[in-house]
Every structure is written in structure tokens, then in C-alpha cells.
Scaffold this active site. Structure first.
Site, short mmCIF file in Angstrom:
data_model
loop_
_atom_site.label_atom_id
_atom_site.label_comp_id
_atom_site.label_asym_id
_atom_site.label_seq_id
_atom_site.Cartn_x
_atom_site.Cartn_y
_atom_site.Cartn_z
N GLY A 59 -15.10 -17.31 7.60
CA GLY A 59 -13.99 -16.55 8.15
C GLY A 59 -14.45 -15.21 8.68
CB CYS A 87 -20.04 -18.54 5.86
SG CYS A 87 -20.42 -17.04 6.75
CE1 TYR A 88 -14.03 -13.01 3.45
CE2 TYR A 88 -12.88 -14.95 2.61
CZ TYR A 88 -12.98 -13.58 2.75
OH TYR A 88 -12.03 -12.78 2.17
CG HIS A 182 -21.73 -21.67 9.42
ND1 HIS A 182 -20.38 -21.67 9.17
CD2 HIS A 182 -22.12 -20.38 9.44
CE1 HIS A 182 -19.97 -20.42 9.04
NE2 HIS A 182 -21.01 -19.61 9.19
CD GLU A 184 -19.49 -25.08 9.29
OE1 GLU A 184 -20.30 -25.34 8.36
OE2 GLU A 184 -18.94 -23.97 9.42
CB SER A 236 0.39 -39.36 30.80
OG SER A 236 -0.74 -39.32 29.93
N GLY A 237 -1.33 -42.21 31.04
CA GLY A 237 -2.66 -42.66 31.47
C GLY A 237 -3.75 -41.80 30.84
N GLY A 238 -3.36 -40.71 30.17
CA GLY A 238 -4.33 -39.88 29.44
C GLY A 238 -4.74 -40.59 28.15
CB VAL A 239 -7.53 -39.89 25.76
CG1 VAL A 239 -8.11 -40.56 24.53
CG2 VAL A 239 -8.58 -39.70 26.82
CG ASP A 240 -4.34 -37.47 23.06
OD1 ASP A 240 -5.44 -37.95 22.73
OD2 ASP A 240 -4.14 -36.26 23.20
CB SER A 241 0.21 -41.17 26.30
OG SER A 241 -0.39 -41.37 27.55
CB SER A 242 -4.16 -44.64 26.88
OG SER A 242 -3.89 -44.19 28.18
CE LYS A 382 -8.46 -36.02 23.81
NZ LYS A 382 -7.07 -35.81 24.24
#
Ligand code: XMP
Length: 526
Positions: A59, A87-88, A182, A184, A236-242, A382
Site C-alpha cells: 500500500g 510489503c506494507y 512483491h 505478484e 455487443s460482440g465484445g469479450v464479456d457479453s460474448s 478478464k
């Protein structure tokens, strides 16, 4: 309903690090479900969540600022649950347990070489190299101004660097661990191995969070939530709605109706490929609405970008509402909300957000909406959405495509939007993307597209003078789309794209390449 998928979970307590979501993703990549909560989370909620392990993020604050420094409920450190402070997170653990933290003279940012000091379960048999004296070394990423200067009782030093003598600490009996670096970020070469030790050896987690398991789990949840009712989805043809469409189609088949609105501002062949994919191949019910004329009429003579956005957004809702009203017994509206949207909304609700992005999914919903929401991607990042998309049989081309704004080409045609301009832009854009794919640059860029500049420029093609439009090429590299660097596309590739666009589209006489980064520019031109 099966519940075992989340019975083991890692709770990530967020102290405002820019890497918190990355920690959650790393844990999930290893097959363990993780959730993020703000550092001020109610201890009762932690008990309810019943995590198998807890990770304290880094942080921007300083423990040295005393009582005003963000802290954790003391119970977190005494519940018997394994805790890893990063870290923090390590500093606050040290400070709350009776150790000390100091502002160090030499801040460390970037690459560092850490010496493994004591064989702890966390760093067991993990190293990048062994030096001449037999010391095991790790290549790590550091980013801190404070140091733990004294460990709490019961802790041993497990790692050190020259400027940070306590770069890692552990109380193995209590299963409490802290590391200053870190794990990650990918620059820490053994980061994944360190998480594996913490999750599997120390905390006893089992990897069960996989694409197949997530799909099965969501299908069961959707079925039980929806029952016999019908569900509506704006595709919409985008990734999420597809991915939502593919998932819901598998879960409830014909109870799902997708509405695909062609606003006249889509990429080349978008409408065709969406219908081909979802209606023809998958057999989903898709209503294709050709609303191009309506959108373009409303946009006529509008030049202000924000006004264009408003008109496009409002017209979309209007068209969508009209179509939805024709479908019977609809009780649910499906949305492609993903976990970062949920985290950001939660953060902006508490007023503790560091970054607040506009929330495209929820923004357009009417307050008095009768439909209930189905959001099967609400828990997913994502990259997880993409993985389950592929698992559900969507083509990788569709799942790994660059983001495309809801406003479509409307903000890529500078000034007035006309069908003639949109048609030219679509052609140029398709050529650019085709060349990026052909030369292996599509995957190396995060977003790439053409922009239509409504100015005319002189050219000479053959012996003839040509006086026609200008196209701008835009290609950026970014992780979060909040900042971006213009992509260093090879000159040969730029030359080929430019020459194809000018030769194959007679109405274009000049191509430029945008070398602006964000900030101070933005990714889209409007
Ligand atoms: P900017 O231009 O703000 O873009 O640097 C950052 C990301 O957001 C997308 N973008 C939008 N997406 N509606 C959307 O759905 C919009 O009005 C909009 N404006 C920008 C942009 O494509 C990029 O990925």
C-alpha cells in the site's frame, strides 16, 4: 448446489496497492479462489468468509505515520489462519505484533537481489541462483520506502538484501509470514513458486478453481436463480457479453434471447460474425436490430465528443428497450459485469478508491428497472473470462480481441459522423488489423485501430493528383488502459499498412501514425 468451489478461499486484504488485483489473479491462476476486501473490513465479515489463508497487500501509506496508518483487525493475526504480508502488509504485521518499522535512508524501487537467510516453509528450495559462498539468491521486485527494523517476538529473518536486512520474516509456529518484495509481479522470477508454497504447503489449499469447474458452478447457479423465466442479454460482440451469451446459452438454452444492436458504427463484418457465431453455430436466439439509420440521424451535425457519447448511449437504451418489450416473460437482464468492475464500484461506494473508472455496464440501467440482474462473470477477472470463453467453445480470435468502445466508431471519426466516413474507416481499420495479425503484432499490442480525420490532403497516385481524406493509425501497449505507451511497430509494417490503405482505398490519400502516450493524450482520439 455445489459449494465446494469456494469452500477454500484466500482473503486478500487491500491496503491500496496498485498490485492488489494482481495478487488475487496470481492466487486464482494457481487454482484457488480469492476475494479482495478493503483493510477496514469488519472482523465479523472475515469470520463469515472463513478464509483458508489471508494475504495482506502492499500500500502507499507508511506504518511510520502512527495511529493514522491503515491497520488490520488484531484478530486476523491470532485466528490461527496462515497470513502472508507483502510489503506494507509485512510492515503492518510487524508493527502490530510489537516489532518496529523505520523509514529507510535508501528507498528501493525495482529489481533487487535477495539472499535467503533461513530455510522457512515459504522459501523452501526456492532460489534463482546460488553464489560462490553457497548462499541462495532470489531475483525480486521491490518498491518501498519503509523497512521492518525489528521483528516481533517469535519471528525469524528469512530473507535480506544489502539495504534491507529484514526483507522477509516468519513465525512458522503461528504460520505468519512477511516479505518486503512483491511476489505478484512477474519481475519476481519465483513469485509463483512462493505463492504455491504459501497456498499448498503452508495453508493446505487444493487447486479446484479451474475453467471447467467455474463453468459448471455458474451453470448450476444460473439455473437455480432463473428457474423457468426468460433472460435478455445485450450482445455487443465484445469479450464479456460474448462469454455471457455462450455461458447462458449452455445453462438455459432457449430461455435466453440476445439483442444485438447494429448502430452503424461497428467494425467491418461485426454484425455478420456475431450472427454467424451465436445464431448459426451455437443456435442461440439472437435478435439482430439494424438501427444504423436511427443512430446516424441523431448524430447528424454533432461534433462534441461527449454529446456524441450521450446520444449513442441514450439511443442504445431506447432501441434495446423497444426490442426487449417484444419478448415475453422476461424477468432477468444478463450483464457482463466482471470482478474489477465490482471492486471498483465497491471502492467508489466507500469513497476509498484510488482510481475510479466510469462503469459502463451499470451506468445505463434505469433506476426503476423491473428486471433482475444475472451477472455470471461477477467474480471473474478478464483473463478468467477469456479462459472460460475458450472452454465454452468461442474462437480464440473473439475471446482475445482488443477492446472496442461502446460508442464504436463514433469517437474515431473526428467531428461530424457520416456513413461515408464510417464506411471508409471500417475498410482502413480492417486492413490495419489484418496486417497486425499477419505480422504477429496483434497480440503484442493492447489496442489498435484507425481514426478518421475529416481533412483533405493532396497525394499523387500514378500520374494523377489525389485530394482526399487522412487516416490516423493508433496502437498502444497497456496493462490497465489507464496509462498507455504507443506501440513501437516496425517501420516496415507501418509502411505496408500505409501503402495498402492508400492503394486499396482511393478516398484516402495519407496515413499518419500516432506517437502520443497516455497521459497526456488518451487512447481514443475523442
Ligand atoms: P481513453 O480514450 O479514455 O480510453 O484513453 C481508455 C479505454 O476506454 C475505452 N473507451 C470507451 N469505452 N465507451 C466505452 O465503452 C466510451 O465512451 C469509451 N471511451 C473510451 C477505450 O477504447 C480504451 O480501451
Amino acid at each position: 448446489m455445489k459449494n465446494d468451489l469456494r469452500s477454500e478461499k484466500v482473503l486478500i486484504i487491500d491496503f491500496g496497492s496498485q498490485y492488489t488485483q494482481l495478487i488475487a489473479r496470481r492466487v486464482r491462476e494457481l487454482g484457488v479462489y480469492s476475494e479482495i476486501r478493503a483493510w477496514s473490513v469488519d472482523p465479523e465479515e472475515i469470520i463469515e468468509l472463513n478464509p483458508t489463508a489471508i494475504i495482506l497487500s502492499g500500500g502507499p501509506e507508511s506504518v511510520a505515520q502512527g495511529n493514522s496508518a491503515p491497520s488490520i483487525a488484531p484478530s486476523v493475526l491470532t485466528m490461527g489462519i496462515p497470513v502472508l504480508g507483502i510489503c506494507y502488509g509485512m510492515q503492518i504485521m510487524a508493527s502490530q505484533m510489537g516489532g518496529a518499522v523505520e523509514n529507510c535512508d535508501r528507498r528501493e524501487f525495482g529489481y533487487a537481489q535477495v539472499k535467503v537467510e533461513h530455510a522457512s516453509a515459504l522459501l523452501m528450495e526456492i532460489s534463482d541462483r546460488v553464489d560462490e559462498s553457497g548462499d541462495e539468491l532470489l531475483d525480486v521486485w521491490m518498491s518501498h520506502g519503509d523497512n521492518v527494523s525489528r521483528m516481533p517476538d517469535g519471528f525469524l529473518c528469512i530473507a535480506s538484501t544489502e539495504s534491507c536486512p529484514i526483507a522477509g520474516m516468519a513465525d512458522e509456529n503461528k504460520r505468519l509470514y512477511g516479505i518486503q518484495f512483491h511476489p505478484e509481479v512477474t519481475h519476481t522470477m519465483q513469485g509463483s513458486e512462493i505463492f504455491k508454497q504459501f497456498l499448498f504447503q503452508i495453508s493446505g489449499c487444493k487447486p479446484s478453481w479451474t475453467a471447467v469447474a467455474i463453468i459448471d458452478d455458474q451453470i448450476a447457479r444460473v439455473r437455480s436463480k432463473v428457474g423457468n423465466s426468460n433472460v435478455l442479454l445485450g450482445l455487443s460482440g465484445g469479450v464479456d457479453s460474448s462469454v455471457v451469451a455462450a455461458l447462458l446459452h449452455r445453462a438455459i438454452g432457449d430461455q435466453l434471447t440476445c439483442v444485438f444492436v447494429d448502430n452503424g458504427l461497428l467494425r467491418k463484418n461485426e454484425g455478420f460474425s456475431v450472427m454467424e457465431m451465436f445464431a448459426k453455430n451455437m443456435g442461440a436466439k439472437v435478435v439482430h436490430v439494424d438501427a444504423a439509420e436511427k443512430f446516424l440521424t441523431r448524430l447528424k451535425n454533432v461534433t462534441d465528443p461527449e454529446m456524441k457519447r450521450k446520444i449513442i448511449g441514450n439511443t442504445f437504451i431506447e432501441v434495446f428497450d423497444q426490442e426487449s418489450a417484444k419478448i415475453k416473460n422476461v424477468k432477468f437482464l444478463a450483464q457482463g459485469t466482471i470482478y474489477p468492475d465490482v471492486i471498483e464500484s465497491a471502492a467508489s461506494n466507500t469513497g476509498k478508491a484510488h482510481v475510479i473508472k466510469s462503469h459502463h455496464n451499470v451506468g445505463g440501467l434505469p433506476k426503476d428497472m423491473q428486471l433482475k440482474l444475472v451477472e455470471p462473470l461477477r467474480e471473474l477477472f478478464k483473463d478468467e473470462v477469456r479462459k472460460i470463453g475458450v472452454e465454452l467453445g468461442l474462437p480464440p480470435d473473439m475471446v482475445y480481441r482488443h477492446p472496442f468502445p461502446g460508442t464504436g466508431l463514433g469517437v474515431r471519426i473526428l467531428g461530424k459522423v457520416k456513413k461515408e466516413y464510417a464506411d471508409l474507416l471500417r475498410e482502413a481499420d480492417a486492413l490495419f488489423i489484418e496486417e497486425l495479425h499477419a505480422h504477429g503484432w496483434y497480440e503484442k499490442t493492447s489496442q489498435a485501430f484507425c481514426v478518421f480525420l475529416p481533412v483533405k490532403s493532396v497525394g499523387v497516385v500514378g500520374d494523377a493528383r489525389r485530394y482526399s481524406w487522412v487516416i490516423g493509425l493508433r496502437a498502444v501497449e497497456t496493462v490497465d488502459f489507464m496509462t498507455a505507451r504507443w506501440a513501437r511497430l516496425p517501420y516496415d509494417l507501418l509502411e505496408r499498412v500505409s501503402s495498402r490503405i492508400i492503394n486499396e482505398i482511393p478516398e484516402i490519400s495519407r496515413v499518419t501514425y500516432d506517437i502520443s502516450s497516455k497521459p497526456p493524450s488518451t487512447i481514443e482520439w475523442e
